[in-house]
Design a protein around this motif. Structure first.
Motif, mmCIF file in Angstrom:
data_model
loop_
_atom_site.group_PDB
_atom_site.id
_atom_site.type_symbol
_atom_site.label_atom_id
_atom_site.label_comp_id
_atom_site.label_asym_id
_atom_site.label_seq_id
_atom_site.Cartn_x
_atom_site.Cartn_y
_atom_site.Cartn_z
ATOM 1 N N GLU A 114 -11.987 -35.319 -1.375
ATOM 2 C CA GLU A 114 -10.620 -35.530 -0.890
ATOM 3 C C GLU A 114 -9.726 -34.343 -1.226
ATOM 4 O O GLU A 114 -8.875 -33.944 -0.434
ATOM 5 N N VAL A 115 -9.923 -33.768 -2.403
ATOM 6 C CA VAL A 115 -9.178 -32.567 -2.781
ATOM 7 C C VAL A 115 -9.491 -31.427 -1.821
ATOM 8 O O VAL A 115 -8.599 -30.699 -1.374
ATOM 9 N N MET A 116 -10.775 -31.283 -1.463
ATOM 10 C CA MET A 116 -11.165 -30.189 -0.583
ATOM 11 C C MET A 116 -10.745 -30.443 0.865
ATOM 12 O O MET A 116 -10.477 -29.496 1.614
ATOM 13 N N VAL A 117 -10.677 -31.692 1.288
ATOM 14 C CA VAL A 117 -10.124 -31.991 2.615
ATOM 15 C C VAL A 117 -8.675 -31.531 2.680
ATOM 16 O O VAL A 117 -8.243 -30.902 3.653
ATOM 17 N N ASP A 118 -7.914 -31.832 1.637
ATOM 18 C CA ASP A 118 -6.526 -31.377 1.579
ATOM 19 C C ASP A 118 -6.459 -29.849 1.544
ATOM 20 O O ASP A 118 -5.640 -29.236 2.235
ATOM 21 N N PHE A 119 -7.324 -29.230 0.747
ATOM 22 C CA PHE A 119 -7.346 -27.766 0.639
ATOM 23 C C PHE A 119 -7.628 -27.118 1.986
ATOM 24 O O PHE A 119 -6.923 -26.201 2.420
ATOM 25 N N TRP A 120 -8.681 -27.582 2.665
ATOM 26 C CA TRP A 120 -9.071 -26.939 3.918
ATOM 27 C C TRP A 120 -8.124 -27.274 5.053
ATOM 28 O O TRP A 120 -7.882 -26.428 5.933
ATOM 29 N N PHE A 121 -7.580 -28.494 5.074
ATOM 30 C CA PHE A 121 -6.581 -28.787 6.108
ATOM 31 C C PHE A 121 -5.402 -27.835 5.948
ATOM 32 O O PHE A 121 -4.856 -27.328 6.932
ATOM 33 N N ASN A 122 -5.008 -27.602 4.714
ATOM 34 C CA ASN A 122 -3.903 -26.685 4.452
ATOM 35 C C ASN A 122 -4.267 -25.255 4.863
ATOM 36 O O ASN A 122 -3.442 -24.519 5.392
ATOM 37 N N HIS A 123 -5.515 -24.870 4.611
ATOM 38 C CA HIS A 123 -5.979 -23.523 4.965
ATOM 39 C C HIS A 123 -6.018 -23.343 6.483
ATOM 40 O O HIS A 123 -5.611 -22.295 6.999
ATOM 41 N N PHE A 124 -6.516 -24.363 7.178
ATOM 42 C CA PHE A 124 -6.592 -24.340 8.642
ATOM 43 C C PHE A 124 -5.502 -25.255 9.210
ATOM 44 O O PHE A 124 -5.775 -26.135 10.021
ATOM 45 N N ASN A 125 -4.279 -25.034 8.786
ATOM 46 C CA ASN A 125 -3.201 -25.971 9.091
ATOM 47 C C ASN A 125 -2.906 -26.090 10.585
ATOM 48 O O ASN A 125 -2.942 -25.107 11.324
ATOM 49 N N VAL A 126 -2.615 -27.316 11.004
ATOM 50 C CA VAL A 126 -2.006 -27.584 12.311
ATOM 51 C C VAL A 126 -0.787 -28.457 12.078
ATOM 52 O O VAL A 126 -0.746 -29.242 11.126
ATOM 53 N N PHE A 127 0.211 -28.327 12.936
ATOM 54 C CA PHE A 127 1.471 -29.065 12.805
ATOM 55 C C PHE A 127 1.469 -30.236 13.771
ATOM 56 O O PHE A 127 1.474 -30.052 14.993
ATOM 57 N N ALA A 128 1.455 -31.453 13.220
ATOM 58 C CA ALA A 128 1.350 -32.650 14.048
ATOM 59 C C ALA A 128 2.563 -32.856 14.943
ATOM 60 O O ALA A 128 2.488 -33.631 15.897
ATOM 61 N N GLY A 129 3.665 -32.180 14.657
ATOM 62 C CA GLY A 129 4.876 -32.360 15.458
ATOM 63 C C GLY A 129 4.884 -31.583 16.752
ATOM 64 O O GLY A 129 5.840 -31.693 17.524
ATOM 65 N N LYS A 130 3.840 -30.802 17.030
ATOM 66 C CA LYS A 130 3.812 -29.997 18.242
ATOM 67 C C LYS A 130 2.984 -30.671 19.325
ATOM 68 O O LYS A 130 1.764 -30.627 19.328
ATOM 69 N N GLY A 131 3.661 -31.313 20.265
ATOM 70 C CA GLY A 131 3.019 -31.838 21.458
ATOM 71 C C GLY A 131 1.770 -32.651 21.194
ATOM 72 O O GLY A 131 1.736 -33.547 20.348
ATOM 73 N N LEU A 132 0.700 -32.315 21.920
ATOM 74 C CA LEU A 132 -0.540 -33.078 21.833
ATOM 75 C C LEU A 132 -1.252 -32.927 20.502
ATOM 76 O O LEU A 132 -2.206 -33.664 20.233
ATOM 77 N N THR A 133 -0.814 -32.000 19.665
ATOM 78 C CA THR A 133 -1.423 -31.885 18.334
ATOM 79 C C THR A 133 -1.302 -33.204 17.578
ATOM 80 O O THR A 133 -2.183 -33.568 16.794
ATOM 81 N N MET A 134 -0.216 -33.933 17.830
ATOM 82 C CA MET A 134 -0.033 -35.238 17.186
ATOM 83 C C MET A 134 -1.193 -36.171 17.491
ATOM 84 O O MET A 134 -1.698 -36.881 16.617
ATOM 85 N N LEU A 135 -1.650 -36.160 18.720
ATOM 86 C CA LEU A 135 -2.739 -37.030 19.144
ATOM 87 C C LEU A 135 -4.041 -36.682 18.436
ATOM 88 O O LEU A 135 -4.831 -37.561 18.095
ATOM 89 N N TRP A 136 -4.254 -35.387 18.186
ATOM 90 C CA TRP A 136 -5.551 -34.920 17.713
ATOM 91 C C TRP A 136 -5.609 -34.608 16.219
ATOM 92 O O TRP A 136 -6.668 -34.255 15.715
ATOM 93 N N THR A 137 -4.505 -34.720 15.491
ATOM 94 C CA THR A 137 -4.514 -34.339 14.071
ATOM 95 C C THR A 137 -5.528 -35.147 13.266
ATOM 96 O O THR A 137 -6.283 -34.587 12.461
ATOM 97 N N GLY A 138 -5.540 -36.450 13.449
ATOM 98 C CA GLY A 138 -6.480 -37.287 12.707
ATOM 99 C C GLY A 138 -7.926 -36.961 13.043
ATOM 100 O O GLY A 138 -8.782 -36.874 12.164
ATOM 101 N N ALA A 139 -8.220 -36.778 14.335
ATOM 102 C CA ALA A 139 -9.572 -36.431 14.758
ATOM 103 C C ALA A 139 -9.963 -35.056 14.232
ATOM 104 O O ALA A 139 -11.127 -34.814 13.891
#
Length: 465
Positions: A114-139
């Motif tokens: 879980e720590v590494m999921v947070d680390f890598w999501f932060n490293h490969f960050n996407v912003f859920a507030g931008k359009g269709l990114t919201m739909l795909w952030t969880g996936a």
């Protein structure tokens, strides 16, 4: 060197989001080394039945990026009511992803994962507030980040590069050779956004030795790397696959390209794969990833020797993240007393560590909303970092008088709102271990019993890991 029971405190604070009641005793029974090895092999740590049952409730987590797109978007030809409903559904999809992330971080025994999921999501960050990114952030987290969090860096890099959340966020889905047959409508020219961040943030680092010409050539290499959309052109090839990736050959720049001094033969989609291979294997990437891991797990200004050691392990193992972490946890630098309780917690880490310390892991939807609201209030909303460099992981970004006041307020609220958990000062101190100064312990002892748990959770020592 860190010795005795402080080793238990250190490993629980660095490899997890903080100890829960009983965690210290378990680690002391099995040993610190055994705990580390178990965390490096999370598949052998069964998830609690209650957690698995909660996660099963989130139906959207089971859907691929393509299925999410088909179910929760409406083309412009649909009615305004249909498009509005689709937008509301996308909000619900993201809410499920947020709740799943928090539940896992709080209750999963696979804490390093879980720590590494947070680390890598932060490293490969996407912003859920931008359009269709919201739909795909969880996936994106579920299929691109999570399966590779302790795997091979090249697999992680490729999964993020092809996922529509990243493609939409950094605009590569529009990246088009201006002289190609597919250059029409909104697909009219090169877009360098993703190519630049791919080198500056994801692989080589800002001082990785690339030039503006490399950025432009990498953008050309990645022309036509796109995503699923309504009325997919028949000229699109290699997709959409389950991840939502599409290769639009009609928008790809033909011919050979030169990247970092290497000639990449023209070959359509294969050019991008070759470029990712080159970037993943580059010595600058090894150093950049080594630096970020050392900064996250050891010190804001990590020791040069440790960075070099991790970079060497990265290169020698072809980017095996688990092997690099094992080298980190075996290093003398990780266990130096000078680094004990010196990493300032981000708001995400602080709030999770409080909830875990008082045993609040099986949270209701309403409590999860409050936890998410606290993250917003402390300036670190989940999945909402706008910039591609992600949230800062150093003290200077988060330590301020106002931030401390807010944290103490949340410490008090945590005790007051969850009285059913009845956190006792003695139990909290036993859970958190040897990290409190004599001055803090004296202040706790002198306070009325009802205030002691809040004093512990809001103490200076609780702000660090």
């Amino acid at each position: 060197m860190i010795v005795n029971s402080a080793r238990t405190t250190h490993v629980l604070n660095r490899l997890s989001f903080g100890p829960r009641p009983g965690d210290r005793q378990q680690v002391e029974r099995t040993g610190v080394d055994a705990y580390i090895q178990a965390q490096l092999d999370p598949a052998n740590l069964p998830e609690p039945t209650a957690l698995s049952a909660r996660l099963e409730e989130f139906s959207n987590l089971k859907l691929s990026a393509v299925e999410l797109f088909e179910r929760h978007t409406a083309p412009k030809t649909e009615s305004s009511e249909a498009r509005k409903n689709a937008r509301l559904q996308r909000v619900h999809v993201l809410q499920e992803a947020e709740q799943a992330r928090l539940l896992r971080a709080l209750d999963s025994p696979r804490q390093l994962q879980e720590v590494m999921v947070d680390f890598w999501f932060n490293h490969f960050n996407v912003f859920a507030g931008k359009g269709l990114t919201m739909l795909w952030t969880g996936a994106y987290e579920q299929t691109a980040i999570r399966p590779h969090a302790l795997g091979k860096f090249r697999d992680l890099l490729g999964a993020t590069a092809k996922h529509p959340a990243m493609s939409f966020y950094l605009d590569n889905w529009r990246n088009t050779d201006p002289n190609s047959p597919g250059a029409q409508g909104r697909f009219k020219g090169l877009n360098e956004n993703y190519a630049r961040e791919l080198m500056e943030l994801h692989t080589l680092g800002v001082d990785g030795g690339y030039t503006q010409a490399d950025v432009e050539n990498l953008a050309r290499i990645l022309t036509g790397w796109s995503l699923v959309r309504h009325q997919q052109p028949s000229s699109d090839e290699n997709g959409p696959d389950e991840s939502g990736f599409v290769f639009a050959r009609a928008r790809h720049a033909p011919g050979d390209k030169v990247l970092l001094g290497e000639t990449i033969p023209g070959g359509g989609i294969d050019e991008g794969e070759t470029a990712l291979d080159l970037l993943a294997q580059h010595s600058a990437t090894a150093r950049h990833i080594g630096y970020k891991l050392a900064q996250y797990f050891v010190a804001d200004t990590p020791p040069e020797g440790l960075i070099n050691q991790l970079a060497d392990r990265f290169s020698a193992t072809d980017g095996d993240i688990r092997a690099v972490l094992e080298a980190l946890f075996e290093s003398d630098e990780f266990w130096q007393q000078a680094h004990y309780q010196r990493k300032f917690k981000t708001p995400y880490q602080y709030l999770l560590s409080m909830a875990r310390a008082v045993g609040l892991t099986d949270l209701s939807e309403e409590r999860l909303k409050r936890l998410k609201g606290a993250m917003n209030h402390l300036g670190m909303p989940l999945y909402r970092c706008r910039t591609p460099d992600g949230y800062a992981q150093v003290e200077a970004a988060w330590l301020s008088p106002d931030a401390m006041v807010r944290r103490v307020s949340f410490a008090i609220a945590t005790v007051n709102q969850h009285k059913a958990a009845k956190p006792e000062a003695e139990a909290l101190l036993e859970t958190l271990g040897e990290q409190f100064s004599a001055e803090t312990l004296a202040a706790i002892e002198e306070a009325p019993r009802s205030l002691r748990p809040a004093l512990i959770l809001g103490s200076p020592e609780m702000m660090y890991r």
